[in-house]
Scaffold this motif. Structure first.
Motif, PDB file in Angstrom:
ATOM      1  N   PRO A   5       0.831  -1.201   0.000  1.00  0.00           N
ATOM      2  CA  PRO A   5       0.000   0.000   0.000  1.00  0.00           C
ATOM      3  C   PRO A   5       0.869   1.256   0.000  1.00  0.00           C
ATOM      4  CG  PRO A   5      -0.094  -1.095   2.133  1.00  0.00           C
ATOM      5  CD  PRO A   5       0.672  -1.983   1.209  1.00  0.00           C
ATOM      6  N   ARG A   6       0.428   2.244  -0.738  1.00  0.00           N
ATOM      7  CA  ARG A   6       1.191   3.488  -0.849  1.00  0.00           C
ATOM      8  C   ARG A   6       1.111   4.302   0.448  1.00  0.00           C
ATOM      9  NH1 ARG A   6       0.134   8.112  -5.376  1.00  0.00           N
ATOM     10  NH2 ARG A   6       1.709   9.542  -4.632  1.00  0.00           N
ATOM     11  N   TYR A   7      -0.017   4.233   1.096  1.00  0.00           N
ATOM     12  CA  TYR A   7      -0.220   4.982   2.330  1.00  0.00           C
ATOM     13  C   TYR A   7      -0.430   3.993   3.464  1.00  0.00           C
ATOM     14  CZ  TYR A   7      -1.041   8.478  -1.244  1.00  0.00           C
ATOM     15  OH  TYR A   7      -0.903   9.296  -2.331  1.00  0.00           O
ATOM     16  N   ASP A   8       0.670   3.523   4.031  1.00  0.00           N
ATOM     17  CA  ASP A   8       0.530   2.508   5.074  1.00  0.00           C
ATOM     18  C   ASP A   8       0.115   3.127   6.408  1.00  0.00           C
ATOM     19  OD1 ASP A   8       2.842   3.554   6.223  1.00  0.00           O
ATOM     20  OD2 ASP A   8       4.072   1.808   5.799  1.00  0.00           O
ATOM     21  N   THR A   9      -0.220   2.267   7.333  1.00  0.00           N
ATOM     22  CA  THR A   9      -0.748   2.702   8.623  1.00  0.00           C
ATOM     23  C   THR A   9       0.237   3.610   9.364  1.00  0.00           C
ATOM     24  OG1 THR A   9      -2.082   0.703   8.770  1.00  0.00           O
ATOM     25  CG2 THR A   9      -1.673   1.874  10.831  1.00  0.00           C
ATOM     26  N   SER A  10       1.519   3.252   9.345  1.00  0.00           N
ATOM     27  CA  SER A  10       2.526   4.071  10.046  1.00  0.00           C
ATOM     28  C   SER A  10       2.591   5.480   9.487  1.00  0.00           C
ATOM     29  CB  SER A  10       3.910   3.429   9.931  1.00  0.00           C
ATOM     30  OG  SER A  10       4.092   2.488  10.926  1.00  0.00           O
ATOM     31  N   LEU A  11       2.536   5.606   8.190  1.00  0.00           N
ATOM     32  CA  LEU A  11       2.581   6.926   7.557  1.00  0.00           C
ATOM     33  C   LEU A  11       1.380   7.770   7.990  1.00  0.00           C
ATOM     34  CD1 LEU A  11       4.030   8.692   5.345  1.00  0.00           C
ATOM     35  CD2 LEU A  11       2.336   7.762   3.761  1.00  0.00           C
ATOM     36  N   LEU A  12       0.218   7.160   8.048  1.00  0.00           N
ATOM     37  CA  LEU A  12      -0.990   7.874   8.460  1.00  0.00           C
ATOM     38  C   LEU A  12      -0.923   8.255   9.945  1.00  0.00           C
ATOM     39  CD1 LEU A  12      -3.606   5.698   6.543  1.00  0.00           C
ATOM     40  CD2 LEU A  12      -2.684   7.918   5.853  1.00  0.00           C
ATOM     41  N   LEU A  13      -0.435   7.353  10.783  1.00  0.00           N
ATOM     42  CA  LEU A  13      -0.320   7.659  12.206  1.00  0.00           C
ATOM     43  C   LEU A  13       0.746   8.723  12.465  1.00  0.00           C
ATOM     44  CD1 LEU A  13      -0.753   4.124  13.797  1.00  0.00           C
ATOM     45  CD2 LEU A  13      -2.410   6.013  13.774  1.00  0.00           C
ATOM     46  N   ASP A  14       1.828   8.682  11.696  1.00  0.00           N
ATOM     47  CA  ASP A  14       2.850   9.737  11.823  1.00  0.00           C
ATOM     48  C   ASP A  14       2.248  11.102  11.519  1.00  0.00           C
ATOM     49  OD1 ASP A  14       4.745   7.792  12.428  1.00  0.00           O
ATOM     50  OD2 ASP A  14       5.667   7.818  10.425  1.00  0.00           O
ATOM     51  N   GLY A  38      -1.119  13.493   1.434  1.00  0.00           N
ATOM     52  CA  GLY A  38      -1.460  13.544   0.015  1.00  0.00           C
ATOM     53  C   GLY A  38      -2.216  12.322  -0.471  1.00  0.00           C
ATOM     54  N   ALA A  39      -3.003  11.753   0.429  1.00  0.00           N
ATOM     55  CA  ALA A  39      -3.750  10.534   0.108  1.00  0.00           C
ATOM     56  C   ALA A  39      -5.220  10.852  -0.083  1.00  0.00           C
ATOM     57  CB  ALA A  39      -3.600   9.524   1.233  1.00  0.00           C
ATOM     58  N   PRO A  40      -5.919  10.024  -0.831  1.00  0.00           N
ATOM     59  CA  PRO A  40      -7.374  10.163  -0.856  1.00  0.00           C
ATOM     60  C   PRO A  40      -7.931   9.758   0.505  1.00  0.00           C
ATOM     61  CG  PRO A  40      -6.672   8.252  -2.145  1.00  0.00           C
ATOM     62  CD  PRO A  40      -5.431   8.938  -1.682  1.00  0.00           C
ATOM     63  N   SER A  41      -9.036  10.367   0.909  1.00  0.00           N
ATOM     64  CA  SER A  41      -9.586  10.078   2.236  1.00  0.00           C
ATOM     65  C   SER A  41      -9.948   8.602   2.388  1.00  0.00           C
ATOM     66  CB  SER A  41     -10.792  10.963   2.527  1.00  0.00           C
ATOM     67  OG  SER A  41     -11.795  10.763   1.567  1.00  0.00           O
ATOM     68  N   GLY A  42     -10.221   7.939   1.292  1.00  0.00           N
ATOM     69  CA  GLY A  42     -10.523   6.504   1.343  1.00  0.00           C
ATOM     70  C   GLY A  42      -9.374   5.682   1.888  1.00  0.00           C
ATOM     71  N   SER A  43      -8.151   6.148   1.678  1.00  0.00           N
ATOM     72  CA  SER A  43      -6.988   5.433   2.212  1.00  0.00           C
ATOM     73  C   SER A  43      -6.986   5.445   3.730  1.00  0.00           C
ATOM     74  CB  SER A  43      -5.693   6.075   1.709  1.00  0.00           C
ATOM     75  OG  SER A  43      -5.553   5.889   0.329  1.00  0.00           O
ATOM     76  N   VAL A  44      -7.442   6.541   4.321  1.00  0.00           N
ATOM     77  CA  VAL A  44      -7.506   6.629   5.772  1.00  0.00           C
ATOM     78  C   VAL A  44      -8.649   5.745   6.283  1.00  0.00           C
ATOM     79  CG1 VAL A  44      -7.731   8.176   7.755  1.00  0.00           C
ATOM     80  CG2 VAL A  44      -6.577   8.974   5.673  1.00  0.00           C
ATOM     81  N   TYR A  45      -9.816   5.845   5.637  1.00  0.00           N
ATOM     82  CA  TYR A  45     -10.968   5.039   6.067  1.00  0.00           C
ATOM     83  C   TYR A  45     -10.724   3.552   5.854  1.00  0.00           C
ATOM     84  CZ  TYR A  45     -13.959   9.026   7.010  1.00  0.00           C
ATOM     85  OH  TYR A  45     -14.513  10.157   7.564  1.00  0.00           O
ATOM     86  N   HIS A  46      -9.864   3.209   4.904  1.00  0.00           N
ATOM     87  CA  HIS A  46      -9.545   1.798   4.668  1.00  0.00           C
ATOM     88  C   HIS A  46      -8.829   1.193   5.875  1.00  0.00           C
ATOM     89  CE1 HIS A  46      -8.494  -1.832   2.516  1.00  0.00           C
ATOM     90  NE2 HIS A  46      -7.223  -1.646   2.819  1.00  0.00           N
ATOM     91  N   ARG A  47      -8.032   1.979   6.571  1.00  0.00           N
ATOM     92  CA  ARG A  47      -7.274   1.493   7.717  1.00  0.00           C
ATOM     93  C   ARG A  47      -7.951   1.770   9.057  1.00  0.00           C
ATOM     94  NH1 ARG A  47      -4.676   2.263   3.550  1.00  0.00           N
ATOM     95  NH2 ARG A  47      -2.971   0.965   2.884  1.00  0.00           N
ATOM     96  N   PHE A  48      -8.721   2.844   9.102  1.00  0.00           N
ATOM     97  CA  PHE A  48      -9.406   3.242  10.341  1.00  0.00           C
ATOM     98  C   PHE A  48     -10.870   3.485   9.998  1.00  0.00           C
ATOM     99  CE2 PHE A  48      -5.068   4.927  10.328  1.00  0.00           C
ATOM    100  CZ  PHE A  48      -4.528   4.222  11.382  1.00  0.00           C
ATOM    101  N   PRO A  49     -11.772   2.648  10.476  1.00  0.00           N
ATOM    102  CA  PRO A  49     -13.173   2.765  10.085  1.00  0.00           C
ATOM    103  C   PRO A  49     -13.861   4.035  10.575  1.00  0.00           C
ATOM    104  CG  PRO A  49     -12.905   1.083  11.769  1.00  0.00           C
ATOM    105  CD  PRO A  49     -11.531   1.519  11.367  1.00  0.00           C
ATOM    106  N   SER A  50     -13.250   4.701  11.559  1.00  0.00           N
ATOM    107  CA  SER A  50     -13.860   5.912  12.106  1.00  0.00           C
ATOM    108  C   SER A  50     -12.766   6.798  12.696  1.00  0.00           C
ATOM    109  CB  SER A  50     -14.864   5.555  13.204  1.00  0.00           C
ATOM    110  OG  SER A  50     -14.170   4.975  14.307  1.00  0.00           O
ATOM    111  N   ARG A  51     -13.133   8.039  12.955  1.00  0.00           N
ATOM    112  CA  ARG A  51     -12.185   8.947  13.602  1.00  0.00           C
ATOM    113  C   ARG A  51     -11.831   8.424  14.992  1.00  0.00           C
ATOM    114  NH1 ARG A  51     -12.313  13.711  16.972  1.00  0.00           N
ATOM    115  NH2 ARG A  51     -10.398  14.908  16.594  1.00  0.00           N
ATOM    116  N   SER A  52     -12.791   7.834  15.677  1.00  0.00           N
ATOM    117  CA  SER A  52     -12.544   7.274  17.000  1.00  0.00           C
ATOM    118  C   SER A  52     -11.459   6.201  16.939  1.00  0.00           C
ATOM    119  CB  SER A  52     -13.839   6.692  17.562  1.00  0.00           C
ATOM    120  OG  SER A  52     -13.595   6.039  18.775  1.00  0.00           O
TER     121      SER A  52
END
Length: 195
Positions: A5-14, A38-52
């Motif tokens: 994946p181009r936008y892995d979990t660590s990158l998003l958490l960083d 610089g990711a589409p919001s779907g990349s974040v929702y793919h790893r985290f189903p919610s903001r919580s």
């Protein structure tokens, strides 16, 4: 073979850590994290189903990294007094080298929506805290603490004192002074000298 994946979990958490450090927990939104990398919001929702779920994971990853090093220092020395002083020094040293993470942790888990975390995430947080405070209690016993006031003194020396030193400088936007580790170590040793 599937590409990574181009936008892995660590990158998003960083990115979430940086946002929290700069603007507080409220700055950590799904859209803001996506924009930061610089990711589409779907990349974040793919790893985290919610903001919580995102808020829980950014808190848990950060606090677990701190606790891992802190517990290692608490258990590294056969001398409980040396371990206590090293632990106090570690809080300051870790905070110096992990400024963004420290700024995040100073908000506390409630600011990261602790009440809305999944049961698994809440248990992860609780297990880490039990491990950490269990080790501090064991160290207090090794130091000779026999009464609640003595146990409270150990907690003050190992937790509250170094955190107060860090909080004052980090929340003020300044750098920790060069003598901060030594000040924490000396203060801890003094508080524990008459146990």
């Amino acid at each position: 073979m599937a590409r990574p994946p181009r936008y892995d979990t660590s990158l998003l958490l960083d990115a979430a850590v940086r946002l929290a450090a700069e603007g507080g927990p409220a700055a950590v939104t799904m859209a803001a994290v996506a924009k930061a990398v610089g990711a589409p919001s779907g990349s974040v929702y793919h790893r985290f189903p919610s903001r919580s779920a995102l808020m829980a994971e950014v808190w848990l990853r950060t606090v677990e990294r701190f606790q891992e090093g802190y517990v290692a220092v608490l258990t590294a020395s056969g001398d409980p007094g040396q371990a206590a002083v090293a632990a106090s020094r570690h809080v300051v040293a870790w905070s110096r080298t992990h400024r963004e993470e420290t700024a995040l942790l100073l908000h506390g888990p409630e600011a990261f929506g602790r009440g809305a975390w999944s049961p698994e995430q809440a248990e992860r947080a609780d297990a880490g805290n039990r491990r950490l405070f269990g080790r501090i209690a064991a160290l207090a016993a090794e130091l000779g603490a026999r009464h609640p006031a003595q146990t409270e003194r150990v907690a003050l020396a190992l937790v509250d004192l170094p955190l107060a030193l860090v909080r004052r400088h980090v929340r003020g936007g300044g750098l920790l002074p060069a003598h901060a580790e030594q000040l924490a170590a000396d203060s801890t040793a003094l508080l524990l000298s008459d146990l």
